[in-house]
Motif scaffolding. Structure first.
Motif, PDB file in Angstrom:
ATOM      1  N   LYS A   1     -59.621 -13.668  -7.328  1.00  0.00           N
ATOM      2  CA  LYS A   1     -59.384 -12.381  -8.220  1.00  0.00           C
ATOM      3  C   LYS A   1     -60.676 -12.224  -8.747  1.00  0.00           C
TER       4      LYS A   1
ATOM      5  N   TYR B   1     -62.183 -14.843 -12.259  1.00  0.00           N
ATOM      6  CA  TYR B   1     -61.929 -15.798 -11.178  1.00  0.00           C
ATOM      7  C   TYR B   1     -62.563 -16.694 -10.557  1.00  0.00           C
TER       8      TYR B   1
ATOM      9  N   GLU C   1     -65.785 -18.628 -11.681  1.00  0.00           N
ATOM     10  CA  GLU C   1     -65.197 -20.141 -11.417  1.00  0.00           C
ATOM     11  C   GLU C   1     -64.728 -20.701 -10.516  1.00  0.00           C
ATOM     12  N   TYR C   2     -64.177 -19.618  -9.255  1.00  0.00           N
ATOM     13  CA  TYR C   2     -63.356 -20.679  -7.992  1.00  0.00           C
ATOM     14  C   TYR C   2     -64.326 -20.709  -7.533  1.00  0.00           C
ATOM     15  N   TYR C   3     -64.187 -19.039  -6.105  1.00  0.00           N
ATOM     16  CA  TYR C   3     -64.913 -19.227  -5.407  1.00  0.00           C
ATOM     17  C   TYR C   3     -66.058 -19.397  -5.087  1.00  0.00           C
ATOM     18  N   LEU C   4     -67.332 -18.560  -5.947  1.00  0.00           N
ATOM     19  CA  LEU C   4     -68.605 -18.782  -6.195  1.00  0.00           C
ATOM     20  C   LEU C   4     -68.802 -20.042  -6.371  1.00  0.00           C
ATOM     21  N   LYS C   5     -68.422 -20.559  -7.311  1.00  0.00           N
ATOM     22  CA  LYS C   5     -68.612 -21.732  -7.203  1.00  0.00           C
ATOM     23  C   LYS C   5     -68.492 -23.221  -6.358  1.00  0.00           C
ATOM     24  N   ALA C   6     -67.211 -22.467  -5.708  1.00  0.00           N
ATOM     25  CA  ALA C   6     -67.334 -23.390  -4.787  1.00  0.00           C
ATOM     26  C   ALA C   6     -67.701 -23.253  -3.463  1.00  0.00           C
ATOM     27  N   THR C   7     -68.672 -22.115  -2.887  1.00  0.00           N
ATOM     28  CA  THR C   7     -69.950 -21.924  -1.839  1.00  0.00           C
ATOM     29  C   THR C   7     -71.246 -22.708  -2.921  1.00  0.00           C
TER      30      THR C   7
END
Lengths: 469, 98
Positions: A359, A362, A365-371
């Motif tokens: 979303k 976020y 902070e969440y998805y792109l950081k995880a990649t």
């Protein structure tokens, strides 16, 4: 008994294919394990008769002809329901075969049926199936592991000789460990995903489950290889796994990643897996401690990426084109009512987590950081494989747990995958083989290989199997 | 901490509905999981690129091949009319909160 021995018995007419298949179907029908969602009784017996007729006529039969195989219920078999363990696909009948099914059918296997699984392969215990949990064949009060728990339990209980599963974060290896069987997750792209119902497309991979390493190699030989219908399929030569697994392992270097042997891993499991490592040392393998320093981020990284991909993949279940459809005055109401009624709690939770991670506000902070963290984890493996040929770890941090023990605490369930998800994030192959037991329960030893290192993994696994059987 | 309204917005984006006690239990679990996931903030990613597949877009040659017949393709449709899927009129509820 493995594929080779059963094939010999067929050819020597010591047993008929029909008798064997009837035996398996009777065991499935009488079983309390709930390993199957659909059984192909009629067609299995018809196919068995055809192979028997061929043998009676003196025709040559291939090694897989007449071999009873179970297929996880997220892999499409034309003309039979593919439920994915979900209410939303309860009545979905695919009009085509998955590539792996097509290839196995060409070899003349007998498909016994479709096996139970966590809904949409989202789970580590098989308790999230709409069709009820599968029980562990070694202790029926315990889980068989997930999400390919039906396939592993079926093989472990003699309800199938071999089976196909799928592994997104450990879903072949964990149930193989918990049911005392062998399960291989191939390199990402080694086996076609065409006809596999998508959960997390950058992580999903189909693989074999069997009672013996050799049978895993025989199945892999058939299902591996390029497929133009899967855009992520690897166009790389498939080695002769049966030949390559026969060689020596003396002089090989095995790495024990210290983060996979530390806190949170059952001491008795660690001691058992260390015993297995000692057996390899006796064969001339050299062992050294190594480090995969970003392992502590593997669970959140995996769950953020997998749920983000799942939220996108599962958007197709809209109540319009196929699957369950609930009434609604508008298209939007049909979507909401169908998905709310058709998905179970864990699937809803993961769709929500994935939607959140993608979303606006976020996503970075969440998805792109995880990649990005995925790159760190992948880099850890690449660097370590400059020093060692293979890595060895326990497959699971805890023994098979009791039914109901973790099902109400999603985080406690996610953490069971701590030793398996890194391999999927890095796209590498890994196997779980049974070795020893603790408190009467099986222990899985995980061997992790470099990119396309299936032959090496199989050779090391086979070397241990020969010593211990 | 992510507030309740934000979580409900996410459920609307995901076309899912949670009601009553189920909603409260779900929100509590959701927050606990996100709190655990937040530890990746500490990962030393620096200027690393985001990870996407290295594969370029792979398309087959544009040659007509064997495909499903309309009947096969529509066999699982909950409602159909001839060779069409039947769906309710597309009329979206106004939602200014998203």
């Amino acid at each position: 008994m493995g594929i080779r021995e059963l094939h010999r018995q067929f050819v020597e007419k010591r047993v008929s294919v029909s008798e064997v298949v009837r035996g398996y179907i009777d065991r499935i029908r009488k079983s309390r394990l709930n390993a199957y969602i659909t059984v192909f009784e009629e067609e299995a017996l018809e196919c068995a008769k055809r192979v028997d007729d061929k043998i009676a006529c003196g025709d040559k039969v291939g090694i897989l002809e007449g071999i009873p195989v179970a297929v996880k219920d997220n892999i499409c078999v034309k003309g039979y329901p593919t439920t994915c363990g979900s209410k939303i696909l309860e009545r979905f009948v695919p009009p085509y075969d998955a590539t792996v099914v097509e290839r196995l059918k060409q070899q003349g296997v007998i498909m016994l049926g479709k096996t139970n699984m966590d809904e949409f392969a989202m789970g580590s215990s098989n308790e999230y199936s709409y069709f009820g949990p599968t029980l562990n064949p070694i202790d029926e009060e315990r889980v068989p592991g997930g999400s390919s728990g039906g396939s592993a339990a079926a093989v472990g209980a003699g309800e199938a000789l071999v089976a196909l599963g799928s592994d997104t974060g450990g879903s072949i290896r964990l149930p193989a460990a918990y049911c005392g069987v062998v399960g291989l997750k191939p390199t990402y792209g080694r086996v076609s995903r065409y006809g596999l119902v998508a959960f997390a497309s950058s992580l999903d991979q189909i693989g074999p489950i069997a009672g013996e390493v050799e049978d895993v190699a025989i199945l892999l030989q058939v299902i591996a290889g390029f497929d133009e219908r899967d855009s992520t399929s690897l166009d790389a030569e498939v080695p002769n796994y049966l030949e390559e697994m026969q060689g020596e392992v003396s002089g090989w270097r095995i790495g024990l990643p210290k983060e996979y042997w530390g806190e949170g891993i059952d001491d008795a499991i660690k001691a058992t897996v260390r015993d297995a490592v000692r057996e390899w040392e006796k064969l001339g393998v050299r062992v050294k401690e190594i480090s995969l320093p970003h392992t502590k981020y593997a669970i959140p990284t995996y769950y953020l990426i997998a749920t983000a991909e799942a939220s996108s993949n599962l958007a197709r279940y809209d109540g319009i084109r196929y699957g369950l459809s609930c009434d609604g005055g508008t298209t939007q109401e049909v979507h909401v009512n169908t998905r709310t009624e058709g998905f179970g709690d864990e699937v809803k939770r993961r769709i929500m987590l994935g939607t959140f991670a993608l979303k606006a506000g976020y996503k970075e902070e969440y998805y792109l950081k995880a990649t990005q963290v995925r790159e760190l984890i992948r880099g850890d493996f690449m660097k370590a494989f400059e020093e060692v040929d293979l890595m060895v770890t326990p497959t699971a941090p805890v023994l098979p747990f009791k039914l109901g023990e973790r099902v109400k605490d999603p985080l406690a369930m996610y953490i069971v995958d701590v030793l398996t998800v890194g391999v999927n994030l890095a796209g590498l192959p890994a196997i779980s083989i049974p070795y020893g037991e603790v408190e009467g329960l099986p222990v899985g030893v995980q061997i992790i290989g470099p990119f396309l290192g299936e032959s090496k993994i199989l050779r090391l696994a086979y070397a241990l199997e020969r010593v211990t059987r | 901490m992510v507030d309740e309204d934000e979580i409900l917005k996410v459920s609307r984006l995901a076309y899912l509905e949670f009601k009553g006690d189920q909603q409260q239990a779900f929100i509590a679990q959701f927050r606990k999981i996100l709190e655990y996931f937040a530890q990746i903030r500490n990962a030393p990613t620096g200027e690393l690129p985001v990870h996407f597949s290295k594969a370029s877009l792979i398309l087959r040659e544009d040659i007509p091949g064997k495909s499903l017949s309309p009947d096969e393709a529509l066999a699982n449709a909950p409602r159909r009319e001839g060779t069409y899927f039947v769906a309710p009129k597309i009329r979206w509820a106004r939602d200014t909160s998203q």
